[in-house]
Design an enzyme around this catalytic site. Structure first.
Site, mmCIF file in Angstrom:
data_model
loop_
_atom_site.group_PDB
_atom_site.id
_atom_site.type_symbol
_atom_site.label_atom_id
_atom_site.label_comp_id
_atom_site.label_asym_id
_atom_site.label_seq_id
_atom_site.Cartn_x
_atom_site.Cartn_y
_atom_site.Cartn_z
ATOM 1 N N ASN A 1 0.879 -1.169 0.000
ATOM 2 C CA ASN A 1 0.000 0.000 0.000
ATOM 3 C C ASN A 1 0.918 1.222 0.000
ATOM 4 O O ASN A 1 1.513 1.572 1.012
ATOM 5 C CB ASN A 1 -0.874 -0.038 1.259
ATOM 6 C CG ASN A 1 -1.840 1.127 1.318
ATOM 7 O OD1 ASN A 1 -1.769 2.054 0.500
ATOM 8 N ND2 ASN A 1 -2.743 1.091 2.280
ATOM 9 N N ARG B 1 -2.536 -1.895 -3.517
ATOM 10 C CA ARG B 1 -3.761 -1.125 -3.310
ATOM 11 C C ARG B 1 -3.691 0.121 -4.188
ATOM 12 O O ARG B 1 -2.705 0.859 -4.149
ATOM 13 C CB ARG B 1 -3.858 -0.712 -1.852
ATOM 14 C CG ARG B 1 -5.010 0.215 -1.633
ATOM 15 C CD ARG B 1 -5.019 0.782 -0.246
ATOM 16 N NE ARG B 1 -6.165 1.657 -0.122
ATOM 17 C CZ ARG B 1 -6.168 2.800 0.544
ATOM 18 N NH1 ARG B 1 -5.071 3.204 1.153
ATOM 19 N NH2 ARG B 1 -7.239 3.521 0.607
ATOM 20 N N HIS C 1 -12.943 3.080 0.020
ATOM 21 C CA HIS C 1 -12.943 1.996 1.027
ATOM 22 C C HIS C 1 -13.644 0.737 0.521
ATOM 23 O O HIS C 1 -14.128 -0.074 1.317
ATOM 24 C CB HIS C 1 -13.670 2.415 2.332
ATOM 25 C CG HIS C 1 -13.094 3.600 3.032
ATOM 26 N ND1 HIS C 1 -13.882 4.622 3.535
ATOM 27 C CD2 HIS C 1 -11.829 3.940 3.323
ATOM 28 C CE1 HIS C 1 -13.120 5.520 4.103
ATOM 29 N NE2 HIS C 1 -11.860 5.136 3.990
ATOM 30 N N ARG D 1 -12.144 16.059 7.574
ATOM 31 C CA ARG D 1 -12.945 16.427 6.398
ATOM 32 C C ARG D 1 -14.354 16.816 6.819
ATOM 33 O O ARG D 1 -14.917 16.213 7.741
ATOM 34 C CB ARG D 1 -13.043 15.249 5.415
ATOM 35 C CG ARG D 1 -11.733 14.878 4.767
ATOM 36 C CD ARG D 1 -11.977 13.917 3.608
ATOM 37 N NE ARG D 1 -10.733 13.354 3.146
ATOM 38 C CZ ARG D 1 -10.414 12.058 3.244
ATOM 39 N NH1 ARG D 1 -11.262 11.192 3.771
ATOM 40 N NH2 ARG D 1 -9.255 11.638 2.803
ATOM 41 N N GLU E 1 -8.249 -5.143 4.835
ATOM 42 C CA GLU E 1 -8.123 -4.823 3.416
ATOM 43 C C GLU E 1 -6.945 -5.567 2.788
ATOM 44 O O GLU E 1 -7.013 -6.002 1.642
ATOM 45 C CB GLU E 1 -7.955 -3.309 3.242
ATOM 46 C CG GLU E 1 -9.241 -2.561 3.571
ATOM 47 C CD GLU E 1 -9.043 -1.101 3.888
ATOM 48 O OE1 GLU E 1 -8.592 -0.804 5.020
ATOM 49 O OE2 GLU E 1 -9.343 -0.252 3.044
#
Ligand code: ADP
Length: 400
Positions: free
Chosen positions: A7, A91, A180, A241, A385
């Site tokens: 990743n 990823r 995601h 955010r 993941e």
């Protein structure tokens, strides 16, 4: 087959090495501060002592070389030689409309990922650096790309289009993609497995709530809506955010404060959310500590976070005309007892009944936190993941 999962971020590189016969993690680690003065490599081999090394790692090529050195090291290594690595899984954040599933890396795939840089200007170039560095250090080893957006490619037009002039979609592919996806796919599959029911028969709402956060409506195993949009800014209130807001605020604030596009982007992505409302932290642990200490801004930040999250759960129950399972995952979803409690407390109209003692148990295993009588199963499922990426890589490479 041994699969190395990578990743790659702009200044970091996370890795996990799997033995796919047992899906055991042989080693994992992280290189941080790539390209800065003191880079840090943390290597954690399973069953052996972890090592941390500070050195100057100038770019991703060098980072991969260092990781391979550690994986084959006499003391902290887990491999005799790098030839034992059969495949590499990467990823990749944005697969646009091109990648509806994971794909083998070839010239075409690399070209397409590069074409999508416009949609993910920070993330896709970092993934390309990881792919090129792997190719340079392990030539001939098959590589697979797994996309955060792919799971959501099943969304119907009514979910993914914005009600704005169609020309913007036609020219620039302005639409909702979500994120995601690997996590939402993993936890929804795991939920069905845990309940012993076919996923095709279930309406599941998956809440991936970490620093970044998104909800997905998974109907019959398929993503039909998700809260992140063209970029990860849309949807829930997050650590830094804003999530949803009136888009007219953007030109208004730019005008009043004389802000550039980059400045307003930075304000909404890095200086909003929990951080902006609490005034102190983007970390849910600090927010709940502050709330427990009676700090009013932390309390307000928590209430807004929970309220906005709960409204999305309601929206997705409406989107699917019902909900059988709600899954909590990622840093906050897996660990914050109080976030789960407050959300569920306000979902009784859906038939949600939380078992407070089950909710208070800390564990790394998938578990139910709703009562026997609850009409909706509420589960906590730790996401994985990396395992999903390793599985896709194994499957695609085995098919060649
Ligand atoms: P990322 O999106 O960076 O992968 P994570 O999934 O690691 O994020 O989630 C980070 C968030 O999880 C932070 O807000 C952190 O406060 C929260 N978190 C981690 N552990 C706990 C805990 N024990 N209780 C409450 N929140 C937690």
């Amino acid at each position: 087959m041994k699969v190395l999962v990578i990743n790659s971020g702009s200044s970091s590189l996370k890795y996990q090495l799997y033995d796919m016969t047992t899906e055991a993690v042989l080693a994992k680690g992280l290189v941080e501060r790539i390209g800065m003065d003191s880079s840090i490599l943390t290597h954690k081999p399973t069953g052996k002592e972890s090592v941390t090394e500070v050195s100057e790692i100038l770019e991703h090529n060098m980072a991969i070389r260092k990781v391979l050195d550690k994986l084959t090291d006499k003391v902290c290594g887990v491999l005799e030689s790098i030839e034992e690595i059969d495949a590499i899984g990467h990823r990749v954040v944005h697969g646009g409309e091109t990648f509806k599933q994971s794909a083998l890396v070839d010239g075409d795939a690399k070209h397409e990922i590069r074409k999508l840089i416009d949609l993910a200007p920070l993330h896709n170039p970092a993934a390309m650096m990881g792919i090129n560095a792997s190719e340079a250090n392990m030539p001939g080893v098959p590589q697979v790309v797994v996309f955060d957006t792919a799971f959501h490619q099943t969304m119907p037009e009514k979910s993914y289009l914005y009600p704005i002039p169609r020309v913007l979609y036609n020219k620039y592919k302005v639409r909702r993609y979500g994120a995601h996806g690997t996590s939402h796919a993993y936890v929804s599959e795991k939920a069905a497995e845990y309940l012993g029911k076919p996923i095709e028969s279930l309406k599941i709402i998956t809440c991936h709530i970490g620093n970044g956060a998104s909800l997905t409506a998974v109907d019959g195993g398929i993503s039909v809506d998700t809260s992140m949009g063209m970029t990860p800014l849309e949807g829930l209130m997050m650590g830094t955010r804003s999530g949803d807001l009136d888009p007219a605020i953007v030109p208004f604030v730019m005008n009043k404060e004389d802000l550039t596009v980059n400045e307003v982007n930075s304000m909404l992505n890095k200086h909003s959310g929990l951080l902006a409302i609490s005034g102190t932290s983007s970390d849910m642990r600090d927010i709940t500590d502050g709330m427990q200490a009676g700090e009013p801004n932390a309390t307000l930040a928590f209430e807004m976070y929970e309220y906005r999250l709960r409204k999305y759960v309601g929206a997705y129950a409406a989107a699917m005309n019902g909900v059988d399972v709600i899954v909590f995952t990622a840093g906050i979803g897996e660990n914050s007892i109080i976030v789960r409690e407050k959300v569920c407390e306000n979902l009784t109209y859906l038939g949600v009944e939380l078992d407070k003692s089950l909710n208070a148990i800390r564990s790394d295993d998938p578990r139910r936190i709703s009562t026997e009588n609850s009409k909706v199963e509420v589960l906590v499922i730790p996401t994985n993941e990396e395992l999903m990426i390793a599985r896709d890589t194994f499957r695609i490479v085995s098919e060649q």
